[in-house]
Design an enzyme around this catalytic site. Structure first.
Site, PDB file in Angstrom:
ATOM      1  N   GLU A 146       0.864  -1.197   0.000  1.00  0.00           N
ATOM      2  CA  GLU A 146       0.000   0.000   0.000  1.00  0.00           C
ATOM      3  C   GLU A 146       0.893   1.238   0.000  1.00  0.00           C
ATOM      4  O   GLU A 146       1.528   1.550   1.009  1.00  0.00           O
ATOM      5  CB  GLU A 146      -0.884   0.015   1.255  1.00  0.00           C
ATOM      6  CG  GLU A 146      -1.924  -1.077   1.296  1.00  0.00           C
ATOM      7  CD  GLU A 146      -3.117  -0.809   0.399  1.00  0.00           C
ATOM      8  OE1 GLU A 146      -3.117   0.193  -0.341  1.00  0.00           O
ATOM      9  OE2 GLU A 146      -4.050  -1.633   0.432  1.00  0.00           O
ATOM     10  N   CYS A 191      -2.553   8.967   2.405  1.00  0.00           N
ATOM     11  CA  CYS A 191      -2.192   8.412   1.096  1.00  0.00           C
ATOM     12  C   CYS A 191      -3.300   8.620   0.080  1.00  0.00           C
ATOM     13  O   CYS A 191      -3.042   8.802  -1.101  1.00  0.00           O
ATOM     14  CB  CYS A 191      -1.870   6.941   1.233  1.00  0.00           C
ATOM     15  SG  CYS A 191      -3.169   6.049   2.090  1.00  0.00           S
TER      16      CYS A 191
END
Ligand code: NAD
Length: 471
Positions: free
Chosen positions: A246, A280
């Site tokens: 990720e 993010c």
């Protein structure tokens, strides 16, 4: 205060005898110290996990579910302690901290629930044959997390990994380890077997690399930067160990002129302020249909200019991140970009003592500019006009990343059409909710593997087929 590792259900001092300092980013004052983990500590943690895991995996789904619900209970009842630990090393504003702890408990509850409906299947091959699949845990799972949403990311990966019957060794960021350590302590208090959830703290190279390289670690969940993700994915590939990667993003928010502009503007401002842009999935490229660009951007700039440090947003969490954002400001300035608001640190006032940077908008930028292409991971938005639906899609996809996207239009069919063409793991249309139930993860340079949703359960399970002849 000094914090040791949490291994085998108890605090465990580092073999090195050394500790790493942390800071409170709102003031730069020194904070807690955490154990400087090394391969020797990783060895103890993985050994404890390997001992605890088989008995856990043999338990009924109902038992594992009850145990994870009990951990969620203690997270909720100790929310204030977890919030204080998280605040001390991240400096986040109260609303953000509360949301993170609530989400952490919610991950545990969600996977405690859905694990009971996670089964293999029978495969009908005709008379005289019995063929079925079993979902088996990998064994020991390594969970490596960054500093922006520490407790949340630990729970996001650990909850489904544990649900499926794995044991976990977590390695949180060396800047923000204390909430994950406390989670492990609380989980032990709540009855999770000793050794099932261990935390080794320390730097990436000293503690993280030995963890992902350990032969007994059979599955890796990594959240963090592209550079580290690539490095660890190389180790995992060499070992033939699957990994969830990720990484970052430079996600688009696409606003058509027929959208509910009030809501679109609010969404753009929220994403910039949330965790001071250290998210993010922040949508940091505001693409607006040319006819509405100046109106939308004017409203965004006005709202962004009103944001107050320490009230509406927190500081950069690390010195390196603070320096990185200031470097982006300098590079943008050198390239001739003039911020519509912000573009600097604080010289005086509430933001000056800590690692705060001004919320910043670069309007109508050259899309080739560094600040328009690289992930800044700070409260920085660039805006770019577009002329047509195809142009919007092309600009949205003009990035090496592909984590999320957001589309705003009064024409839902167009919103969905554009969403389907954006190369990203999640796209919200007109603010559609993206929750624990919705699978999350990257396309392109944002990584691979999926967290959240039922998909995460599948990620932590091996599928075994057993086929018996009944003759
Ligand atoms: P980072 O890659 O520097 O660190 C992440 C973790 O990896 C930390 O625990 C660190 O100690 C460890 N690590 C670093 N070097 C290592 C090495 N050589 N071996 C083993 N472990 C190592 O990232 P960061 O600066 O902490 O986090 C910021 C990045 O994380 C941003 O790019 C952001 O986009 C990304 N992020 C992604 C998601 C997502 O879900 N996609 C969520 C949050 C943050």
């Amino acid at each position: 205060m000094r914090h040791d590792h949490w291994i085998g259900g108890k605090a465990d001092a580092p073999a090195s005898g050394e500790y790493l300092a942390t800071i409170d980013p709102t003031t730069r004052a020194s904070g807690d110290e955490i154990a400087a983990g090394t391969a020797a500590d990783v060895e103890r943690a993985v050994a404890a996990a390997a001992v605890a895991q088989p008995e856990w995996a043999r338990r009924s789904a109902a038992d594992r579910s009850a145990a994870l619900h009990a951990v969620a209970d203690v997270v909720e009842s100790n929310a204030d302690d977890l919030i204080e630990l998280e605040r001390a090393c991240t400096g986040k504003i109260p609303a953000q901290l509360r949301m993170e702890v609530d989400m952490s408990a919610a991950y545990l509850r969600y996977y405690a629930g859905v694990l009971r409906a996670h089964h293999g299947r029978t495969i009908e091959l005709g008379a005289g044959v019995h063929t079925y699949t079993r979902l088996e845990p990998y064994g020991v799972v390594a969970v490596i997390t960054p500093w922006n949403l520490p407790l949340n990311q630990a729970c996001r990966a650990a909850a489904p990994a544990l649900a499926v019957g794995n044991a976990v060794v977590a390695k949180p960021s060396e800047f923000t380890s204390t909430s994950t350590l406390h989670l492990a302590r609380l989980a032990t208090d709540a009855g999770l077997p000793d050794g099932l959830f261990n935390v080794v703290t320390g730097t990436g190279p000293e503690a993280g690399t030995p963890l992902v390289s350990h032969p007994a670690v059979r599955r890796i969940a990594f959240t963090g930067s592209v550079v580290t993700g690539r490095l660890l994915a190389g180790i995992a590939a060499e070992r033939l160990v699957p990994m969830t990667v990720e990484l970052g993003g430079k996600s688009p928010i696409v606003v058509f002129a027929d959208a509910d502009l009030d809501r679109a503007v609010a969404a753009a401002v929220t994403t910039l302020a949330m965790n001071a842009g250290q998210v993010c999935s922040a949508t940091t490229r505001l693409l607006v249909e040319a006819s509405a660009h100046d109106d939308v951007v004017g409203r965004v700039v006005e709202a962004v200019a009103r944001l107050q440090p320490g009230v509406d947003f927190g500081p950069m969490i690390t010195e390196a991140q603070y320096a990185k954002v200031l470097d982006h400001f300098a590079a943008a300035r050198d390239a001739g970009a003039v911020p519509a608001t912000g573009g600097a640190a604080y010289d005086d006032g509430p933001g000056a003592a800590g690692l705060y940077v001004q919320p910043t908008v670069y309007a109508n930028v050259d899309p080739q500019l560094r600040v328009a292409r690289e992930e800044v991971f700070g409260p920085v938005l660039v805006t770019i006009p577009f002329t047509s639906e195809d142009d919007a899609v092309a600009r949205a996809n003009d990035t090496e990343y592909g984590l999320v996207g957001s589309v705003w239009s009064g024409d839902l069919a167009r919103g969905l059409r554009v969403a389907e063409q954006i190369d990203a793991g999640q796209v919200a249309v007109n603010g559609g909710p993206l929750t624990i139930e919705t699978p999350f993860g990257g396309f392109k340079g944002s990584g691979y593997g999926r967290e959240k949703g039922l998909e995460a359960l599948h990620e932590y399970a091996l599928v075994k087929t057993i086929s018996a002849s009944l003759h």
